[in-house]
Design a protein around this motif. Structure first.
Motif, short mmCIF file in Angstrom:
data_model
loop_
_atom_site.label_atom_id
_atom_site.label_comp_id
_atom_site.label_asym_id
_atom_site.label_seq_id
_atom_site.Cartn_x
_atom_site.Cartn_y
_atom_site.Cartn_z
N LEU A 1 0.83 -1.21 0.00
CA LEU A 1 0.00 0.00 0.00
C LEU A 1 0.86 1.26 0.00
N GLY A 2 1.90 1.26 0.82
CA GLY A 2 2.79 2.42 0.86
C GLY A 2 3.43 2.68 -0.49
N ASN A 3 3.84 1.61 -1.17
CA ASN A 3 4.44 1.77 -2.50
C ASN A 3 3.41 2.19 -3.54
N MET A 4 2.17 1.71 -3.41
CA MET A 4 1.11 2.13 -4.33
C MET A 4 0.87 3.64 -4.23
N LEU A 5 0.84 4.12 -3.00
CA LEU A 5 0.59 5.55 -2.80
C LEU A 5 1.76 6.40 -3.28
N ASN A 6 2.98 5.89 -3.12
CA ASN A 6 4.14 6.62 -3.64
C ASN A 6 4.18 6.62 -5.16
N ALA A 7 3.69 5.54 -5.76
CA ALA A 7 3.69 5.44 -7.22
C ALA A 7 2.68 6.40 -7.85
N ARG A 8 1.57 6.66 -7.14
CA ARG A 8 0.50 7.54 -7.63
C ARG A 8 -0.03 7.10 -9.00
N SER A 9 -0.01 5.78 -9.23
CA SER A 9 -0.49 5.27 -10.51
C SER A 9 -1.58 4.22 -10.35
N PHE A 10 -2.02 3.99 -9.10
CA PHE A 10 -3.07 3.02 -8.85
C PHE A 10 -4.38 3.75 -8.58
N PRO A 11 -5.46 3.36 -9.24
CA PRO A 11 -6.74 4.01 -8.97
C PRO A 11 -7.18 3.78 -7.53
#
Length: 544
Positions: free
Chosen positions: A467-477
């Motif tokens: 989740l932390g990496n998803m939020l840093n990526a800013r590319s997951f809906p």
């Protein structure tokens, strides 16, 4: 024909330009060419090859070469210094202290040459550092960092809680959602039973004549390592005599089976092949088993107890090297002859420990990209090997319900998590596209979480890291982000039922995971209020 003197000169030249691998080869050829009558010259060659192996971080092989050099020439100060250095690199500060002193004693007492004055200063510094490290080690209270190692304390430990759940699982009927009653209780319960069987056998150790010899029950090291390979989180001190009794047990079993207590993988491989040809499997198999398992135990202790993760890497890497090399030599031999240590499941268990040791050694380093590259390479190799093994027909021998998880699924999950760790660290190493690396890290951590049942602490934790990496990526809906948050919320109480008290929990994991539910609700409220859409790709900061 090239002489030993010429080969030595070529080795020296290669060493001078830091081509240690090629220099080692030249010294090896020189050793093979040199006559046995020149003990001092041979000692120099072994000491020089030891220096190469130290530079190549092959500390156990360096140790063996340095010992040969000191045996050939007991007055050779440099050989003692290299032996002491290998001792330092393997965390054997008691031996290191002795060998630094021997190096000093081998120097002239008066009228030292300038080079000998430099050596004396180096050896005195080595002796001082080894003495300080030994004092620190002797005064360290073990198990206080709360990472992996656990000192048995009051309260319900994971294996205690699992033992209460397993009877329920045994009578519970499988459902479409859980056809194999997939639960971490099976894994930690089986690991604990194996580990404690080793502790019970170890408690029978008794002194016998002559002094320094021991008598007891064989098989303790096998049971201890079986438990750790099932799940390394089972490693703990059931009593205050664990390390003392373990050291006695290793001495007893190594003596009983004539296992290798000195020398690195090169020595073990060469002598094991010779021993098998001369004395057969009944002699060779148990000696190899005790040797490899003792290296595994040394690796887990160095990493999880003493936080010397580079030393843990050395022992686990060498255990794998011996098994893989000898398996190639004995590929046509039967499973019963070779023994369990050559089975893929056994190797997968070591690889899982090895990956963790590499990752921890990276954290100890100054951000070494070389270590990161090794971590990625080993992780990808393990995933490939497990996938290939799962495609092959497996033995129909009955196994316990946690076997598949312990030796196939959990190691694969660890490998995915290590790939995630790699991509996460690479995101901040000057790359032009950090979000792409965060995205890859998230995908690998999500794959890791899938390899663990919901009631294993690793399941919600790896989801949280993803989740932390998803939020840093800013590319997951946002819909995918909320789905992961929901999965964390659902899995957390299930995992806590077994893993309420563990090394991960000691780091505050349950408080961290509990805050995700609050943030999930805040995001859902924001969507309901029209602040965001489910297709929006947003980044928020997770609360600690």
């Amino acid at each position: 024909m090239t002489t030993a003197v010429e080969l030595k000169a070529q080795g020296n030249a290669l060493f001078g330009v830091k081509n240690f691998a090629e220099a080692e080869k030249m010294y090896t050829k020189a050793i093979e060419t040199s006559g046995d009558d020149d003990s001092k010259g041979l000692a120099v060659l072994y000491a020089n090859r030891a220096a190469c192996r130290l530079s190549l971080k092959r500390y156990m092989d360096a140790d063996g070469d340095a010992k040969k050099a000191t045996n050939l020439d007991p007055t050779y100060a440099k050989a003692y210094a290299r032996l002491a250095t290998s001792n330092d690199c393997m965390g054997s500060y008691d031996k290191s202290k002795i060998n630094w002193q021997r190096a000093l004693d081998a120097l002239p007492k008066t009228n030292l040459k300038p080079a000998e004055e430099v050596q004396k200063a180096q050896y005195e510094a080595g002796l001082k550092a080894a003495s300080a490290a030994l004092t620190k080690l002797e005064n360290t209270v073990l198990g206080q960092d709360g990472r992996t190692f656990i000192v048995r304390g009051e309260g319900r430990m994971p294996w205690d809680l699992a033992a209460a759940i397993v009877p329920r699982l045994r009578v519970q009927r499988p459902t479409a959602g859980s056809p194999d009653l997939y639960s971490s209780a099976w894994v930690i319960h089986g690991a604990y039973e194996d580990f404690m069987n080793g502790v019970r056998l170890m408690s029978r150790i008794q002194p016998r004549e002559p002094a320094g010899k021991w008598a007891g029950m064989l098989g303790a090291i096998t049971s201890l390592t079986n438990g750790i390979l099932r799940d390394s989180r089972v490693m703990h001190f059931p009593n205050g005599d664990f390390i003392t009794n373990y050291n006695k047990q290793v001495s007893f079993e190594a003596g009983a089976y004539n296992a290798w207590t000195e020398g690195g993988p090169e020595v073990v491989i060469r002598e094991a092949l010779a021993r098998q040809r001369k004395e057969g499997w009944q002699v060779t198999r148990p000696a190899l088993s005790v040797t490899v398992r003792a290296w595994i135990m040394r690796g887990i202790m160095e990493g999880d107890i003493y936080n010397r993760h580079d030393v843990a890497v050395e022992f686990l890497k060498n255990a794998l090297h011996v098994i893989r090399t000898l398996r190639e030599h004995w590929i046509l031999e039967s499973k019963d002859d070779r023994g369990i240590i050559f089975e893929k499941t056994f190797v997968f268990g070591i690889q899982r420990l090895y990956l963790d040791a590499i990752m921890q050694s990276y954290r100890d380093s100054a951000g070494s990209t070389e270590i990161l590259a090794d971590l990625l390479k080993e992780s990808e190799a393990l995933i490939r090997e497990i996938d290939e093994a799962l495609r092959q027909p497996r033995s129909q021998d009955p196994v316990d319900p946690g076997f598949l998880s312990s030796f196939y699924i959990y190691p694969k999950g660890q490998a995915y998590a290590m790939k995630g760790f790699y991509y996460n660290k690479m995101s901040v190493k000057g790359n032009n596209d950090p979000p792409a690396f965060f995205c890859k890290a998230a995908i690998e951590y999500l794959a890791a979480a899938k390899c663990y049942p919901e009631d294993d602490e690793h399941h919600p934790w790896f989801l949280h890291v993803a989740l932390g990496n998803m939020l840093n990526a800013r590319s997951f809906p946002l819909r995918e982000t909320l789905d992961v948050m929901k999965r964390i919320r659902v899995a957390t109480p299930k995992a806590k039922e077994i893993w309420e008290r563990s090394s991960l929990s000691a780091a505050g994991v349950w408080d961290t995971l509990g805050k995700v539910a609050t943030q999930e609700q805040e995001l859902r409220d924001a969507v309901a209020a029209g602040k965001f859409t489910l297709d929006a790709c947003i980044g928020i900061e997770l609360k600690d």
